[in-house]
Design a protein around this motif. Structure first.
Motif, PDB file in Angstrom:
ATOM      1  N   THR A   1       0.844  -1.202   0.000  1.00  0.00           N
ATOM      2  CA  THR A   1       0.000   0.000   0.000  1.00  0.00           C
ATOM      3  C   THR A   1       0.878   1.250   0.000  1.00  0.00           C
ATOM      4  OG1 THR A   1      -1.747  -1.180   1.170  1.00  0.00           O
ATOM      5  CG2 THR A   1      -1.839   1.229   1.241  1.00  0.00           C
ATOM      6  N   VAL A   2       1.944   1.222   0.794  1.00  0.00           N
ATOM      7  CA  VAL A   2       2.875   2.358   0.815  1.00  0.00           C
ATOM      8  C   VAL A   2       3.468   2.551  -0.588  1.00  0.00           C
ATOM      9  CG1 VAL A   2       5.024   3.258   1.799  1.00  0.00           C
ATOM     10  CG2 VAL A   2       3.413   2.017   3.264  1.00  0.00           C
ATOM     11  N   GLY A   3       3.904   1.446  -1.203  1.00  0.00           N
ATOM     12  CA  GLY A   3       4.501   1.526  -2.533  1.00  0.00           C
ATOM     13  C   GLY A   3       3.523   2.018  -3.583  1.00  0.00           C
ATOM     14  N   GLN A   4       2.297   1.528  -3.527  1.00  0.00           N
ATOM     15  CA  GLN A   4       1.286   1.921  -4.509  1.00  0.00           C
ATOM     16  C   GLN A   4       0.935   3.409  -4.375  1.00  0.00           C
ATOM     17  OE1 GLN A   4      -0.367  -0.156  -6.980  1.00  0.00           O
ATOM     18  NE2 GLN A   4       1.449  -1.354  -6.496  1.00  0.00           N
ATOM     19  N   ILE A   5       0.885   3.882  -3.135  1.00  0.00           N
ATOM     20  CA  ILE A   5       0.571   5.298  -2.925  1.00  0.00           C
ATOM     21  C   ILE A   5       1.738   6.169  -3.409  1.00  0.00           C
ATOM     22  CG2 ILE A   5       0.204   7.069  -1.143  1.00  0.00           C
ATOM     23  CD1 ILE A   5      -1.445   4.910   0.377  1.00  0.00           C
ATOM     24  N   GLU A   6       2.958   5.727  -3.123  1.00  0.00           N
ATOM     25  CA  GLU A   6       4.130   6.483  -3.595  1.00  0.00           C
ATOM     26  C   GLU A   6       4.142   6.558  -5.117  1.00  0.00           C
ATOM     27  OE1 GLU A   6       7.469   4.583  -1.730  1.00  0.00           O
ATOM     28  OE2 GLU A   6       7.265   5.790   0.101  1.00  0.00           O
ATOM     29  N   ALA A   7       3.678   5.477  -5.760  1.00  0.00           N
ATOM     30  CA  ALA A   7       3.663   5.436  -7.227  1.00  0.00           C
ATOM     31  C   ALA A   7       2.383   6.060  -7.790  1.00  0.00           C
ATOM     32  CB  ALA A   7       3.800   3.999  -7.706  1.00  0.00           C
ATOM     33  N   ASP A   8       1.535   6.590  -6.872  1.00  0.00           N
ATOM     34  CA  ASP A   8       0.306   7.254  -7.290  1.00  0.00           C
ATOM     35  C   ASP A   8      -0.685   6.314  -7.968  1.00  0.00           C
ATOM     36  OD1 ASP A   8      -0.871   9.602  -6.862  1.00  0.00           O
ATOM     37  OD2 ASP A   8      -0.157  10.609  -8.676  1.00  0.00           O
ATOM     38  N   HIS A   9      -0.687   5.063  -7.564  1.00  0.00           N
ATOM     39  CA  HIS A   9      -1.604   4.091  -8.163  1.00  0.00           C
ATOM     40  C   HIS A   9      -2.918   4.012  -7.389  1.00  0.00           C
ATOM     41  CE1 HIS A   9       1.953   1.754 -10.140  1.00  0.00           C
ATOM     42  NE2 HIS A   9       1.589   2.804 -10.845  1.00  0.00           N
ATOM     43  N   ASP A  10      -3.935   3.580  -8.078  1.00  0.00           N
ATOM     44  CA  ASP A  10      -5.259   3.371  -7.497  1.00  0.00           C
ATOM     45  C   ASP A  10      -5.214   2.155  -6.557  1.00  0.00           C
ATOM     46  OD1 ASP A  10      -7.893   2.916  -6.991  1.00  0.00           O
ATOM     47  OD2 ASP A  10      -8.526   2.953  -9.096  1.00  0.00           O
ATOM     48  N   LEU A  11      -5.732   2.305  -5.340  1.00  0.00           N
ATOM     49  CA  LEU A  11      -5.648   1.208  -4.373  1.00  0.00           C
ATOM     50  C   LEU A  11      -6.698   0.120  -4.592  1.00  0.00           C
ATOM     51  CD1 LEU A  11      -4.905   3.134  -1.054  1.00  0.00           C
ATOM     52  CD2 LEU A  11      -3.299   1.962  -2.553  1.00  0.00           C
ATOM     53  N   SER A  12      -7.632   0.357  -5.520  1.00  0.00           N
ATOM     54  CA  SER A  12      -8.692  -0.641  -5.688  1.00  0.00           C
ATOM     55  C   SER A  12      -8.134  -1.964  -6.224  1.00  0.00           C
ATOM     56  CB  SER A  12      -9.793  -0.106  -6.604  1.00  0.00           C
ATOM     57  OG  SER A  12      -9.256   0.145  -7.885  1.00  0.00           O
ATOM     58  N   ILE A  13      -6.974  -1.887  -6.926  1.00  0.00           N
ATOM     59  CA  ILE A  13      -6.366  -3.138  -7.418  1.00  0.00           C
ATOM     60  C   ILE A  13      -5.853  -3.968  -6.244  1.00  0.00           C
ATOM     61  CG2 ILE A  13      -4.486  -4.087  -8.845  1.00  0.00           C
ATOM     62  CD1 ILE A  13      -4.800  -1.263 -10.386  1.00  0.00           C
TER      63      ILE A  13
ATOM     64  N   ASN B   1      -9.723   9.435   3.871  1.00  0.00           N
ATOM     65  CA  ASN B   1     -10.894   9.009   4.621  1.00  0.00           C
ATOM     66  C   ASN B   1     -10.935   7.491   4.686  1.00  0.00           C
ATOM     67  OD1 ASN B   1     -11.667   8.247   2.105  1.00  0.00           O
ATOM     68  ND2 ASN B   1     -13.544   9.453   2.055  1.00  0.00           N
ATOM     69  N   GLY B   2      -9.852   6.862   4.366  1.00  0.00           N
ATOM     70  CA  GLY B   2      -9.798   5.405   4.444  1.00  0.00           C
ATOM     71  C   GLY B   2     -10.594   4.744   3.339  1.00  0.00           C
ATOM     72  N   ASP B   3     -10.837   5.447   2.269  1.00  0.00           N
ATOM     73  CA  ASP B   3     -11.704   4.932   1.218  1.00  0.00           C
ATOM     74  C   ASP B   3     -10.886   4.309   0.097  1.00  0.00           C
ATOM     75  OD1 ASP B   3     -13.696   4.413  -0.530  1.00  0.00           O
ATOM     76  OD2 ASP B   3     -14.581   6.409  -0.442  1.00  0.00           O
ATOM     77  N   VAL B   4     -11.220   3.087  -0.255  1.00  0.00           N
ATOM     78  CA  VAL B   4     -10.541   2.460  -1.386  1.00  0.00           C
ATOM     79  C   VAL B   4     -11.549   2.162  -2.493  1.00  0.00           C
ATOM     80  CG1 VAL B   4      -8.624   1.472  -0.113  1.00  0.00           C
ATOM     81  CG2 VAL B   4     -10.769   0.217  -0.260  1.00  0.00           C
ATOM     82  N   GLY B   5     -12.646   2.880  -2.490  1.00  0.00           N
ATOM     83  CA  GLY B   5     -13.646   2.693  -3.530  1.00  0.00           C
ATOM     84  C   GLY B   5     -14.583   1.531  -3.248  1.00  0.00           C
ATOM     85  N   THR B   6     -14.514   0.951  -2.052  1.00  0.00           N
ATOM     86  CA  THR B   6     -15.448  -0.124  -1.701  1.00  0.00           C
ATOM     87  C   THR B   6     -16.418   0.412  -0.661  1.00  0.00           C
ATOM     88  OG1 THR B   6     -14.052  -0.894   0.100  1.00  0.00           O
ATOM     89  CG2 THR B   6     -13.661  -1.881  -2.041  1.00  0.00           C
ATOM     90  N   PRO B   7     -17.645  -0.078  -0.669  1.00  0.00           N
ATOM     91  CA  PRO B   7     -18.638   0.492   0.252  1.00  0.00           C
ATOM     92  C   PRO B   7     -18.348   0.193   1.721  1.00  0.00           C
ATOM     93  CG  PRO B   7     -19.553  -1.366  -0.960  1.00  0.00           C
ATOM     94  CD  PRO B   7     -18.219  -1.084  -1.569  1.00  0.00           C
ATOM     95  N   ASP B   8     -17.580  -0.846   2.015  1.00  0.00           N
ATOM     96  CA  ASP B   8     -17.412  -1.248   3.406  1.00  0.00           C
ATOM     97  C   ASP B   8     -16.071  -0.860   4.002  1.00  0.00           C
ATOM     98  OD1 ASP B   8     -19.930  -2.424   3.260  1.00  0.00           O
ATOM     99  OD2 ASP B   8     -19.078  -4.258   2.416  1.00  0.00           O
ATOM    100  N   GLY B   9     -15.322   0.016   3.319  1.00  0.00           N
ATOM    101  CA  GLY B   9     -14.060   0.478   3.889  1.00  0.00           C
ATOM    102  C   GLY B   9     -12.888  -0.405   3.487  1.00  0.00           C
TER     103      GLY B   9
ATOM    104  N   ASP C   1      -0.318  12.275   0.262  1.00  0.00           N
ATOM    105  CA  ASP C   1      -1.752  12.343   0.497  1.00  0.00           C
ATOM    106  C   ASP C   1      -2.394  11.154  -0.193  1.00  0.00           C
ATOM    107  OD1 ASP C   1      -1.186  14.660   1.683  1.00  0.00           O
ATOM    108  OD2 ASP C   1      -2.152  15.970   0.210  1.00  0.00           O
ATOM    109  N   VAL C   2      -3.349  10.560   0.439  1.00  0.00           N
ATOM    110  CA  VAL C   2      -4.037   9.437  -0.188  1.00  0.00           C
ATOM    111  C   VAL C   2      -5.253   9.971  -0.931  1.00  0.00           C
ATOM    112  CG1 VAL C   2      -5.260   7.300   0.229  1.00  0.00           C
ATOM    113  CG2 VAL C   2      -3.233   7.845   1.555  1.00  0.00           C
ATOM    114  N   HIS C   3      -5.377   9.559  -2.175  1.00  0.00           N
ATOM    115  CA  HIS C   3      -6.499  10.059  -2.958  1.00  0.00           C
ATOM    116  C   HIS C   3      -7.793   9.419  -2.495  1.00  0.00           C
ATOM    117  CE1 HIS C   3      -3.803  12.127  -5.581  1.00  0.00           C
ATOM    118  NE2 HIS C   3      -3.060  11.042  -5.628  1.00  0.00           N
ATOM    119  N   THR C   4      -8.801  10.208  -2.463  1.00  0.00           N
ATOM    120  CA  THR C   4     -10.100   9.678  -2.059  1.00  0.00           C
ATOM    121  C   THR C   4     -10.993   9.591  -3.275  1.00  0.00           C
ATOM    122  OG1 THR C   4     -10.913  11.889  -1.609  1.00  0.00           O
ATOM    123  CG2 THR C   4      -9.903  10.705   0.207  1.00  0.00           C
TER     124      THR C   4
END
Lengths: 239, 226
Positions: A79-91, A129-137, B3-6
């Motif tokens: 998750t740290v790596g994906q955020i650093e690379a600006d990737h979408d966390l939904s994958i 906001n802890g959101d990864v694009g899923t309804p349940d967090g 920053d984490v994208h929302t």
């Protein structure tokens, strides 16, 4: 059997971008994120797998670290790596779902993830906001990784924190459920330290890896038993 | 630092929030084992449910015992009652680490949609157990007349600081040699003017003074938010 501290290798201090106090807070079981009600599978292990003393608990915990523990650590680091690379966390979210097939395991991990994200937002006021694009967090390790990324915690450190929580939750639950000697359990945790450090060494690789290539060896039996634990009418722990 | 994208969905509520503004009134019900907490919650639901939209969260030692009792008593529709696990430490779940209760409250309130009052019942615990201010807006502490008439004198955070102290099962006093008047006097001495009610929940309309107190809390809230 205690760990002989004189035999431990001396580590040189390693540069870290995060303050020590922040890292210690993340690792502290008293951080109010609901971990006290998670046995990390120990409740059903006590009942079904016959975990009844510190020795068996240690074997069981090593298996746990090698399976879901490694997956948790890998996804926190990734998750740290994906955020650093600006990737979408939904994958990452989908990849973790694929490794955690039981409905109950998913539900529990998302509840722990929501609880962590809610607390982290209040504590560190970070903009997620802890959101990864899923309804349940977010799943728990992804929520931890998101906070790590915001605070500047390294992949290795966050992987270590995830593994540490795995061992600490199970150990505390065993003390409460079985009345095990807390010092014997702490000694077990100290012995598992080497395994924790060894697993966390792969964190930089995980942070840079394609999510599809992250560790995937979960335990099917653990998934089945977690599912059954969810149906118990008398349950002391969330999982 | 990153920053984490929302994306998309409304954020989780991170702040404790304001009752009546962005969430319902949250009421804690605590007290020792067997003092009548579940009975009080059940009777409260019966008394208020026609005029107040209620949700209930139970914190039993064993997950769903109290929730099952409330469901079997049919005091509310089943989907308005949930149980949370407390990891062998019910006081931790309402005081030191309220994460699972906060999550349950938000999930339940969001799912039902129009909740006015969320009642959070603690597991039976010791006299030091109080609800965190981060979890509830007001709390009721329930004692059992037959649990020893020296309990109010012993005090502790539950007896001293609860917004309402209920001394239940006063009908048992003659059988166990408890002095109810003394219990109330001892409680008054510790509570700095906060109310104490000596009642029997099993008696006819036993809940009414408590229900009236809760209605007043709800009215105060609607006065504040308008």
């Amino acid at each position: 059997m205690a760990v002989d501290a004189s035999a431990l290798p001396l580590h040189k201090p390693r540069p870290s971008s995060v303050g020590l106090a922040t890292l210690l807070m993340l690792a502290d079981g008293r951080l109010p994120v609901g971990a006290h009600a998670n046995s990390g599978g120990v409740e059903w292990a006590c009942q079904i797998d016959d975990v009844a003393d510190p020795e068996v608990l240690e074997s069981w915990m090593r298996a746990r670290l090698a399976t879901i523990g490694t997956i948790d650590a890998a996804f926190a680091a990734a998750t740290v790596g994906q955020i650093e690379a600006d990737h979408d966390l939904s994958i990452l979210d989908s990849e973790l779902s694929a490794r955690m097939v039981g409905e109950r395991s998913r539900l529990v991990s998302r509840q722990l993830g929501r609880q962590f994200a809610r607390a982290a937002h209040r504590i560190w006021s970070h903009p997620t906001n802890g959101d990864v694009g899923t309804p349940d967090g977010p799943y728990a390790p992804i929520a931890l990784g998101m906070t790590a990324a915001v605070l500047g915690v390294t992949p290795t450190e966050v992987a270590g924190v995830a593994l540490h929580h795995n061992v600490a939750s199970g150990g505390t639950a065993a003390v409460r459920l079985l009345g095990l000697d807390p010092l014997a359990v702490a000694a077990m945790q100290a012995r598992l330290g080497e395994a924790v450090d060894t697993i966390a060494q792969d964190a930089d690789v995980w942070a840079a890896s394609d999510p599809a290539d992250l560790p995937s060896r979960n335990s099917p039996l653990a998934e089945v038993l977690a599912e059954e634990h969810g149906t118990w009418s008398s349950r002391l722990f969330l999982a | 630092m990153h920053d984490v994208h929302t994306t998309g969905r409304a954020p989780l509520t991170h702040a404790a929030g304001s009752p009546g503004v962005n969430r319902p009134l949250r009421l804690g019900v605590g007290g020792p084992v067997g003092s009548g907490k579940t009975t009080l919650v059940g009777e409260l639901c019966r008394s208020l449910r026609d005029t107040v939209s209620i949700a209930v969260i139970t914190n039993d030692i064993f997950t769903s015992e109290d929730a099952d009792a409330l469901r079997e008593a049919e005091v509310l529709s089943l989907d308005r009652i949930v149980a949370v696990e407390t990891g062998c430490c019910p006081h931790t779940a309402i005081r030191d680490d309220i994460a699972s209760n906060l999550d349950a409250a938000e999930q339940l309130e969001q799912r039902i949609g129009d909740v006015d009052l969320t009642v959070i019942e603690s597991g039976g615990d010791n006299l030091t157990a109080v609800f965190s201010q981060g979890l509830v807006d007001a709390q009721i502490f329930v004692l059992d007349t037959a649990g020893g008439d020296d309990v109010p004198r012993k005090g502790g955070p539950g007896v001293a600081s609860a917004d309402l102290l209920v001394i239940n099962k006063v009908d048992l006093a003659p059988y166990v040699g408890s002095d109810v008047a003394q219990m109330v006097a001892d409680a008054d001495a510790r509570r700095q003017g906060r109310p104490t009610m000596a009642i029997s929940l099993r008696g006819a309309d036993g809940i009414e003074p408590v229900a009236e107190w809760v209605r007043n809390r709800l009215m105060e809230l609607s006065a504040l938010s308008t």
